[in-house]
Design a protein around this motif. Sequence first.
Motif, PDB file in Angstrom:
ATOM      1  N   GLY A   6     -11.715   8.184   0.317  1.00  0.00           N
ATOM      2  CA  GLY A   6     -10.966   9.136  -0.497  1.00  0.00           C
ATOM      3  C   GLY A   6     -10.635   8.628  -1.881  1.00  0.00           C
ATOM      4  N   VAL A   7     -11.294   7.549  -2.287  1.00  0.00           N
ATOM      5  CA  VAL A   7     -11.005   6.940  -3.588  1.00  0.00           C
ATOM      6  C   VAL A   7     -12.242   6.944  -4.467  1.00  0.00           C
ATOM      7  CG1 VAL A   7     -10.406   4.775  -4.756  1.00  0.00           C
ATOM      8  CG2 VAL A   7      -9.175   5.445  -2.686  1.00  0.00           C
ATOM      9  N   LEU A  12       2.272   3.173  -9.545  1.00  0.00           N
ATOM     10  CA  LEU A  12       1.120   3.235  -8.651  1.00  0.00           C
ATOM     11  C   LEU A  12      -0.101   2.739  -9.409  1.00  0.00           C
ATOM     12  CD1 LEU A  12       1.662   6.761  -7.055  1.00  0.00           C
ATOM     13  CD2 LEU A  12       2.050   4.553  -5.955  1.00  0.00           C
ATOM     14  N   GLU A  30     -11.871   4.299   5.707  1.00  0.00           N
ATOM     15  CA  GLU A  30     -11.134   5.558   5.587  1.00  0.00           C
ATOM     16  C   GLU A  30     -10.447   5.672   4.225  1.00  0.00           C
ATOM     17  OE1 GLU A  30      -7.180   7.679   7.580  1.00  0.00           O
ATOM     18  OE2 GLU A  30      -8.082   5.936   8.538  1.00  0.00           O
ATOM     19  N   LEU A  31      -9.804   4.597   3.783  1.00  0.00           N
ATOM     20  CA  LEU A  31      -9.118   4.626   2.496  1.00  0.00           C
ATOM     21  C   LEU A  31     -10.092   4.779   1.332  1.00  0.00           C
ATOM     22  CD1 LEU A  31      -6.208   1.997   2.415  1.00  0.00           C
ATOM     23  CD2 LEU A  31      -6.068   4.458   2.072  1.00  0.00           C
ATOM     24  N   LEU A  35       0.831  -1.201   0.000  1.00  0.00           N
ATOM     25  CA  LEU A  35       0.000   0.000   0.000  1.00  0.00           C
ATOM     26  C   LEU A  35       0.866   1.252   0.000  1.00  0.00           C
ATOM     27  CD1 LEU A  35      -2.896  -0.649   2.557  1.00  0.00           C
ATOM     28  CD2 LEU A  35      -3.131  -0.180   0.121  1.00  0.00           C
ATOM     29  N   GLU A  36       0.444   2.243  -0.745  1.00  0.00           N
ATOM     30  CA  GLU A  36       1.112   3.542  -0.762  1.00  0.00           C
ATOM     31  C   GLU A  36       0.006   4.584  -0.849  1.00  0.00           C
ATOM     32  OE1 GLU A  36       4.299   6.168  -0.590  1.00  0.00           O
ATOM     33  OE2 GLU A  36       4.398   3.985  -0.472  1.00  0.00           O
ATOM     34  N   SER A  37      -0.391   5.092   0.317  1.00  0.00           N
ATOM     35  CA  SER A  37      -1.498   6.035   0.390  1.00  0.00           C
ATOM     36  C   SER A  37      -2.764   5.380  -0.164  1.00  0.00           C
ATOM     37  CB  SER A  37      -1.147   7.320  -0.368  1.00  0.00           C
ATOM     38  OG  SER A  37      -2.182   8.272  -0.239  1.00  0.00           O
ATOM     39  N   HIS A  38      -3.371   5.965  -1.200  1.00  0.00           N
ATOM     40  CA  HIS A  38      -4.595   5.423  -1.767  1.00  0.00           C
ATOM     41  C   HIS A  38      -4.326   4.555  -3.002  1.00  0.00           C
ATOM     42  CE1 HIS A  38      -5.998   8.862   0.612  1.00  0.00           C
ATOM     43  NE2 HIS A  38      -7.135   8.213   0.722  1.00  0.00           N
ATOM     44  N   TYR A  39      -3.120   4.064  -3.107  1.00  0.00           N
ATOM     45  CA  TYR A  39      -2.730   3.255  -4.256  1.00  0.00           C
ATOM     46  C   TYR A  39      -1.965   2.017  -3.803  1.00  0.00           C
ATOM     47  CZ  TYR A  39      -3.751   7.526  -6.882  1.00  0.00           C
ATOM     48  OH  TYR A  39      -4.370   8.628  -7.415  1.00  0.00           O
ATOM     49  N   ARG A  52     -10.023   1.236   8.860  1.00  0.00           N
ATOM     50  CA  ARG A  52      -8.989   1.712   7.928  1.00  0.00           C
ATOM     51  C   ARG A  52      -9.453   1.564   6.480  1.00  0.00           C
ATOM     52  NH1 ARG A  52      -5.661   5.199   6.108  1.00  0.00           N
ATOM     53  NH2 ARG A  52      -3.720   4.415   5.205  1.00  0.00           N
TER      54      ARG A  52
END
Length: 263
Positions: free
Chosen positions: A169-170, A142, A165-166, A116-120, A162
Amino acid sequence: MSNHSTEAAGAPGGGVQSVDRAVSVLEFLAQHGEAGVSEVAASLGVHKSTAFRLLGALEARGMVEQESERGKYRLGFGIVRLAGAVTARIDITRHGQEICERLAKELGETMNLAVLESHYVINLAQVRGPSAIAAQNWIGRLTPLHSTSSGKILLAHLSPERRTELLAGVRLARMTPRTLTTKKKLAAALAEARERGYATTVEEYEEGLNAMAAPVRSRDGETVAALTASGPAFRFTEERMHELAPSLVEGAAELSRRLGYPG
């Protein structure tokens, strides 16, 4: 241009300059071990007040600490926290490379390791199978959470809080006609992935590309990476993915054991 002109509130590039100076402070302390405000200011070519503010901001974040007796600054334990995150990824990549190489030969498809890397999702390692002559290079790329097998398996094993939350924002963008673009359909797919131990995508990210992913766990049982296999849809069919899934799941379990997971 004077230092004051770029430090003025709202000055273009002022924020970037502050970041650059903060990094320079960390590098200076890493090289010299410890230093006072005057030494830091001299190394940056700035006024002592500017150096003091930078050190204060870094100290508040735990990046540096001050010896009260001599007033010298040195790197703080916040650096260890950041380094630990990088070290964990290095360990995953190092151990995962060998497993990817073995599975690429065994499955005949491209193997990737992603986190995972932020929203990607970002791919850390890749090994092409003997049949994957024209496979894309995914390293460093990404990719979306909702339309990739790696994204699905990583989402599936997050805590409900979590995950919510993710996904808040997607935007579930439609990548192909098969992409899951509703939260309800995605939730069902994630539940299925948790139940069977691996996730699949059937031409959901790119037309003509299928993939499956299994979870890689850390010492404390947290899912920290996804081991994936991908190939052209005409060869790496849904049926074939399900047939090969036990090998992928075992490969992910082996990598988890190498990372200290006891299960």
